[in-house]
Enzyme design. Sequence first.
Site, mmCIF file in Angstrom:
data_model
loop_
_atom_site.group_PDB
_atom_site.id
_atom_site.type_symbol
_atom_site.label_atom_id
_atom_site.label_comp_id
_atom_site.label_asym_id
_atom_site.label_seq_id
_atom_site.Cartn_x
_atom_site.Cartn_y
_atom_site.Cartn_z
ATOM 1 N N LYS A 200 10.934 23.785 38.971
ATOM 2 C CA LYS A 200 11.143 24.939 38.099
ATOM 3 C C LYS A 200 12.486 24.769 37.415
ATOM 4 O O LYS A 200 13.522 25.235 37.883
ATOM 5 C CB LYS A 200 11.097 26.241 38.902
ATOM 6 C CG LYS A 200 10.879 27.472 38.022
ATOM 7 C CD LYS A 200 9.516 27.453 37.377
ATOM 8 C CE LYS A 200 9.262 28.687 36.526
ATOM 9 N NZ LYS A 200 8.002 28.625 35.805
ATOM 10 N N SER A 404 2.952 29.018 33.620
ATOM 11 C CA SER A 404 3.644 30.022 34.417
ATOM 12 C C SER A 404 2.904 31.357 34.311
ATOM 13 O O SER A 404 1.751 31.456 34.705
ATOM 14 C CB SER A 404 5.107 30.138 33.959
ATOM 15 O OG SER A 404 5.961 30.291 35.067
#
Length: 614
Positions: A200, A404
Amino acid sequence: MGFVAKAWSGLGAVQRGIVRIIGLILMIVVVFWLVGSLFSSDTVRVGQSGALSLQLDGRIVEERTIVSPGGALQAALFGGGAGEEVLLDDLVEGLRLAARDDSVSTLVLHLSDFTGGMPSSLHTLAAEMRAFREAGKTIIAHADMYGDASWFVAAHADEVYLHPQGVAIVEGYSSFRTYFRGLLDRLGVTVNIFRVGEFKSAIEPYERADMSEADYEARAYLFGDLWSAYTREAEAARGLRAGTLQRVADNADTLVLEAGGNISRIALNEGLVDQLIGRTAFNALLDERFGTVEDGGRPDTTDFFEWFNANREAPRTGRRDTIAVINAVGTILDGEADGGTVGGDIHARLIRQARLDPNVKAIVLRIDSGGGGVFASELIREELAQAREDGLTVIASMGGVAASGGYWIATPAHEIWAHPTTITGSIGIFGLFPTFEGALEQVGVTSDGYASTRLGGAISLERGIDEFAATILQANINAGYEQFLSVVGTARGMSRDEVDAVAQGRVWTGSQALERGLVDRLGTFDEAVLRAAELAGLEEGRYQLKVFSEERSQLDAILALLGMEPSGSAGLLGDGVLARLLGDVAREAQAVDLMNDPTGRYAICLECPALAVR
């Protein structure tokens, strides 16, 4: 005081007068437009030459951006902004209509001002260009200079022309970000980061001064697949030997010396273009081939968009069975947001309207979003899950990016469809809280006070975040990640560990996601719609598509009519090196400013927009 009062009153009268004049001008313009609409013919026919001229300016998008006043101000200061935008649907529909129209023989593409789009959009356009040529028609492409996106489009033309002073060397995929760690340290700003997911990387610019090894590894794998798809498609379309683009880019220094410093000559020698020709000579070529209009000022070609808008097929009506199409384009934000962003409240409401409509038998959610707030994403997911629970067929169709939070909202679908070059995945959660205790201390500012509990004042812009609060925040982020894994696992029939193995914030292409069980099928939006009809038991030709969208205000409609929507510009600083640098910084800051999740948790792929081909 009497003088001041009179001056102030006079100023108010002038202001009211200006407002009335502007209002009067606006009314006159609208009246003229309405009268012109009543007495003008809607028919636009192709000239005797049979040539359509497509000026492809700006970037390809799934939905037009409505720029906020703040965004317009940033564009005015730093340049950028929404810029010119071309709807992918208009290009696809227009090319299909032109392929069927016997009066159309040629498409002339002007690509000098084309600024690109997401990989899947370019591949979709390429497929329609192939179909146009297979219908026995010709495509001619011209540009002063070609970027990676414009040359990819031009590669699917029969004839490709380049200005002798231009460039047409494909650079390939690259992604560089601006890192703020050093600046933040100097300013004494503490960026408190809470995240889950090794890959991430959205918040790396605020905690590092360079790219992490994990981010490098993930990007190399992702870009490798995208570059392979680009070169395979473009080289085949252009009839080039496999590996030509890689070789030219890696040996550009040697090739330019061999060409005597003439970069455009490289493109000609390597077969990337057919001929080097200036603007005047190119216009003369068009004049010779298609003739000129009566006034002799330009070639006898018909504007593609004028022709398409006058001849496009009207929406099918009178059929009760409906497939609802809902577009989720842009950053997912909490509350009311639309037109280039996805509002949790608005889009949940649109899904609810569709599922409560007795004529709607299926919903196709078209996603082109890198995600955003967890709370808003969950509101949308809940409504879509309820639609499926109510017996409606639900299909998620991924456009350029569905990562996401954009993947989160796709999970309730019976099937998830993606393009091979869709950017998806990025299953991870993070929280970001900047505090300024260090900066304030440097200038002698301190903060102190009383709280009746340990939690009171534990999170403060002036004092920072203490360990007690940090533990709570990280636990909340961990819980959010586990929720994300659970949402995906339940939807995809995968265990927690199976999802975690392909999550950790890592980004995949559509093809890579299919291999890992994150999507069900690869295909276009049209194919996803056909699949929705099949699953809903709808007969071909006996249903209608209906786009559910938030109605724009009358003022917005008038501004759009007058072409007054904010667009890109060079800004007060021009478009030089400094302006571009400040623009990059401003865009990074704007990305953070868009984070309005009430729980402070974000499922967003901030790096995904950088994957667009330019």
